[in-house]
Structure formats: structure tokens, C-alpha cells
Motif scaffolding. Structure first.
Motif, PDB file in Angstrom:
ATOM      1  N   THR A  63      -5.624 -12.699  -0.561  1.00 39.92           N
ATOM      2  CA  THR A  63      -4.572 -11.510  -0.991  1.00 39.92           C
ATOM      3  C   THR A  63      -3.820 -11.252   0.390  1.00 39.92           C
ATOM      4  O   THR A  63      -4.424 -11.010   1.332  1.00 39.92           O
ATOM      5  CB  THR A  63      -5.695 -10.280  -1.216  1.00 39.92           C
ATOM      6  N   LEU A  64      -2.632 -11.123   0.074  1.00 43.21           N
ATOM      7  CA  LEU A  64      -1.497 -11.321   1.187  1.00 43.21           C
ATOM      8  C   LEU A  64      -0.774  -9.988   0.864  1.00 43.21           C
ATOM      9  O   LEU A  64      -0.356  -9.424  -0.259  1.00 43.21           O
ATOM     10  CB  LEU A  64      -0.609 -12.292   1.140  1.00 43.21           C
ATOM     11  N   THR A  65      -0.333  -9.327   2.116  1.00 44.55           N
ATOM     12  CA  THR A  65       0.823  -8.233   1.925  1.00 44.55           C
ATOM     13  C   THR A  65       2.139  -8.782   1.609  1.00 44.55           C
ATOM     14  O   THR A  65       2.489 -10.068   2.169  1.00 44.55           O
ATOM     15  CB  THR A  65       0.794  -7.695   3.459  1.00 44.55           C
ATOM     16  N   ALA A  66       2.756  -8.209   0.634  1.00 45.73           N
ATOM     17  CA  ALA A  66       4.070  -8.927   0.190  1.00 45.73           C
ATOM     18  C   ALA A  66       5.324  -8.099   0.435  1.00 45.73           C
ATOM     19  O   ALA A  66       4.865  -6.828  -0.058  1.00 45.73           O
ATOM     20  CB  ALA A  66       3.733  -9.339  -1.333  1.00 45.73           C
ATOM     21  N   ALA A  67       6.495  -8.421   0.525  1.00 47.44           N
ATOM     22  CA  ALA A  67       7.339  -7.713   0.892  1.00 47.44           C
ATOM     23  C   ALA A  67       8.507  -8.041  -0.280  1.00 47.44           C
ATOM     24  O   ALA A  67       8.322  -9.154  -0.707  1.00 47.44           O
ATOM     25  CB  ALA A  67       7.994  -7.918   2.057  1.00 47.44           C
ATOM     26  N   LYS A  76       0.326  -5.642  -2.251  1.00 48.62           N
ATOM     27  CA  LYS A  76      -0.629  -6.615  -2.017  1.00 48.62           C
ATOM     28  C   LYS A  76      -0.857  -7.794  -3.335  1.00 48.62           C
ATOM     29  O   LYS A  76      -0.731  -7.379  -4.590  1.00 48.62           O
ATOM     30  CB  LYS A  76      -2.303  -6.237  -1.937  1.00 48.62           C
ATOM     31  N   ILE A  77      -0.592  -9.023  -2.887  1.00 48.65           N
ATOM     32  CA  ILE A  77      -0.569  -9.915  -3.863  1.00 48.65           C
ATOM     33  C   ILE A  77      -1.874 -11.117  -3.724  1.00 48.65           C
ATOM     34  O   ILE A  77      -1.910 -11.684  -2.779  1.00 48.65           O
ATOM     35  CB  ILE A  77       0.808 -11.158  -3.589  1.00 48.65           C
ATOM     36  N   MET A 113      -1.833  -6.862  -6.882  1.00 46.76           N
ATOM     37  CA  MET A 113      -3.326  -6.182  -6.622  1.00 46.76           C
ATOM     38  C   MET A 113      -2.848  -4.680  -5.994  1.00 46.76           C
ATOM     39  O   MET A 113      -3.744  -3.703  -5.827  1.00 46.76           O
ATOM     40  CB  MET A 113      -4.166  -6.741  -5.889  1.00 46.76           C
ATOM     41  N   GLY A 114      -1.572  -4.656  -5.920  1.00 46.83           N
ATOM     42  CA  GLY A 114      -0.966  -3.394  -5.068  1.00 46.83           C
ATOM     43  C   GLY A 114      -0.639  -2.209  -6.112  1.00 46.83           C
ATOM     44  O   GLY A 114      -0.616  -2.291  -7.194  1.00 46.83           O
ATOM     45  N   LEU A 156       4.860  -6.412 -11.845  1.00 49.08           N
ATOM     46  CA  LEU A 156       4.259  -4.966 -11.954  1.00 49.08           C
ATOM     47  C   LEU A 156       3.122  -4.592 -11.549  1.00 49.08           C
ATOM     48  O   LEU A 156       2.083  -5.782 -11.315  1.00 49.08           O
ATOM     49  CB  LEU A 156       4.353  -4.098 -13.097  1.00 49.08           C
ATOM     50  N   PRO A 157       2.795  -3.669 -10.924  1.00 52.45           N
ATOM     51  CA  PRO A 157       1.427  -3.539 -10.564  1.00 52.45           C
ATOM     52  C   PRO A 157       0.255  -4.016 -11.370  1.00 52.45           C
ATOM     53  O   PRO A 157       0.356  -3.726 -12.684  1.00 52.45           O
ATOM     54  CB  PRO A 157       1.126  -2.234  -9.996  1.00 52.45           C
TER      55      PRO A 157
END
Length: 199
Positions: A63-67, A76-77, A113-114, A156-157
Motif C-alpha cells: 500500500t503506497l502513497t499516490a499522487a 493510498k493505492i 484505499m484512500g 475513485l476511492p
């Protein structure tokens, strides 16, 4: 200011490589550097970013922070690399793009996931490292499993998408590992070992 001008120079060299319409030209080459040395967490305390994690096995998730676009909130992806195929037969349009090399494809699934929408360019956020410790070029020309997923994903979330990314390896090179970093350079990439499963 100095760090930005150095990064711009490096990126400029990549874009002059000619086949920008077929090979992804933005930053997979920089993914192997890991965490940015000038970045520090907002929590303070003088500590550095968390270390780059070792390569993990296929079919595992990170699970990675995504911009997305500048000014849009981070999300979060969840990224799962489900497998890969080496020496994939090129599609009709891909034959001219690969030259004397061969194609390796990596199957990947994303889940947001965000709480914010993610607009990503998976091919630009990915790198495939070869057995020669070089980076393979990203291939975005349609054919086989390659479609619009390689260049654009909108999640989308709560939404998920799966697809594949393709890379061109030089003759004699084998796939070694796959890296993905949707928030470079603020966070280090996740890495997966590419090994054929026994069948």
C-alpha cells in the motif's frame, strides 16, 4: 533550487531519446534511487524517511502513497503484482518498436484505499530491472495485453483496476525485479522479485 535543476537536466536527457511515442520517457530511470535525500517527514524529530523495503514475492501487495496532479490530495493505492511473462510475442504495431529486443509484461492490480481520486500514469511510475542491472524501456504501443491502462488509470476511492505493463529488454537480458512508485520522489518505490513459478 539546485536539486530541482539537476532533476530537470536528468529528465531532459531522457526525453531526447527519440522513441517517446512508444517508450515511456518520464522517470522510471530514477526509481532505483529510493528515498529523496532532501525529503523529511512532517513529524519532525530529525529522523529520515523509512528505509526502502527489500524486494517482495509475486502475488503480494504494497500500500503506497499516490499522487495525482499537483495540488490534488494524496491517496493510498494498494498495488499487487500478480505475475509476469517473458518473451511475449509482439503485436503487429509493436514489432517496429522493439527492434532486436524482446517484450516482458507484468500483470498488476491497483485498488484505491484512500479518500481521494487517483489519476495515474502506471507506465511512468514503473521500472523493470533486468538481470544485467539495467532498466528496460517501457512499451506503451497497443498489442497483446497492452491497452490504455499503461498510460492512464482513474480510480475513485474503493475502486480497483487490473491490467499489464510491457517492457522492452535487450537481447540476452532477463527480468529481475519490478518497481512501482506513484509518489516519486517523496516516497521510495515498492519492489517485487520477478521469478518464474514452477509449473
Amino acid at each position: 533550487m539546485l536539486a530541482l535543476s539537476i532533476a530537470a537536466c536528468g529528465g531532459g536527457g531522457k526525453k531526447d531519446s527519440g522513441a517517446s511515442s512508444t517508450v515511456a520517457s518520464n522517470a522510471p530511470g530514477t526509481l532505483t534511487t529510493g528515498a529523496s535525500p532532501q525529503a523529511t517527514p512532517s513529524g519532525g524529530g530529525g529522523s529520515s524517511l523509512p528505509p526502502v523495503k527489500p524486494a517482495q514475492a509475486l502475488r503480494t501487495s504494497a500500500t503506497l502513497t499516490a499522487a495525482s496532479a499537483p495540488g490534488r490530495p494524496l491517496t493510498k493505492i494498494k498495488v499487487t503484482v500478480t505475475g509476469y511473462k517473458d518473451n511475449v510475442a509482439p503485436g503487429f504495431l509493436q514489432k517496429g518498436a522493439i527492434g532486436r529486443g524482446h517484450i516482458t509484461t507484468v500483470a498488476i492490480t491497483f485498488k484505491n484505499m484512500g479518500f481521494a481520486t487517483w489519476s495515474g500514469n502506471p507506465s511512468g511510475d514503473a521500472a523493470l530491472i533486468t538481470s544485467r542491472d539495467t532498466q528496460a524501456g517501457g512499451l506503451t504501443v497497443g498489442g497483446g495485453c497492452v491497452n490504455g491502462f499503461a498510460r492512464r488509470v482513474e480510480l475513485l476511492p474503493g475502486e480497483a483496476q487490473r491490467g499489464c505493463l510491457a517492457f522492452v529488454l535487450n537481447r540476452g537480458a532477463k527480468p529481475k525485479s519490478f518497481q512501482f512508485s506513484p509518489n516519486f520522489p517523496a516516497t521510495p518505490p515498492a519492489e517485487w522479485r520477478l521469478r518464474k513459478s514452477a509449473t
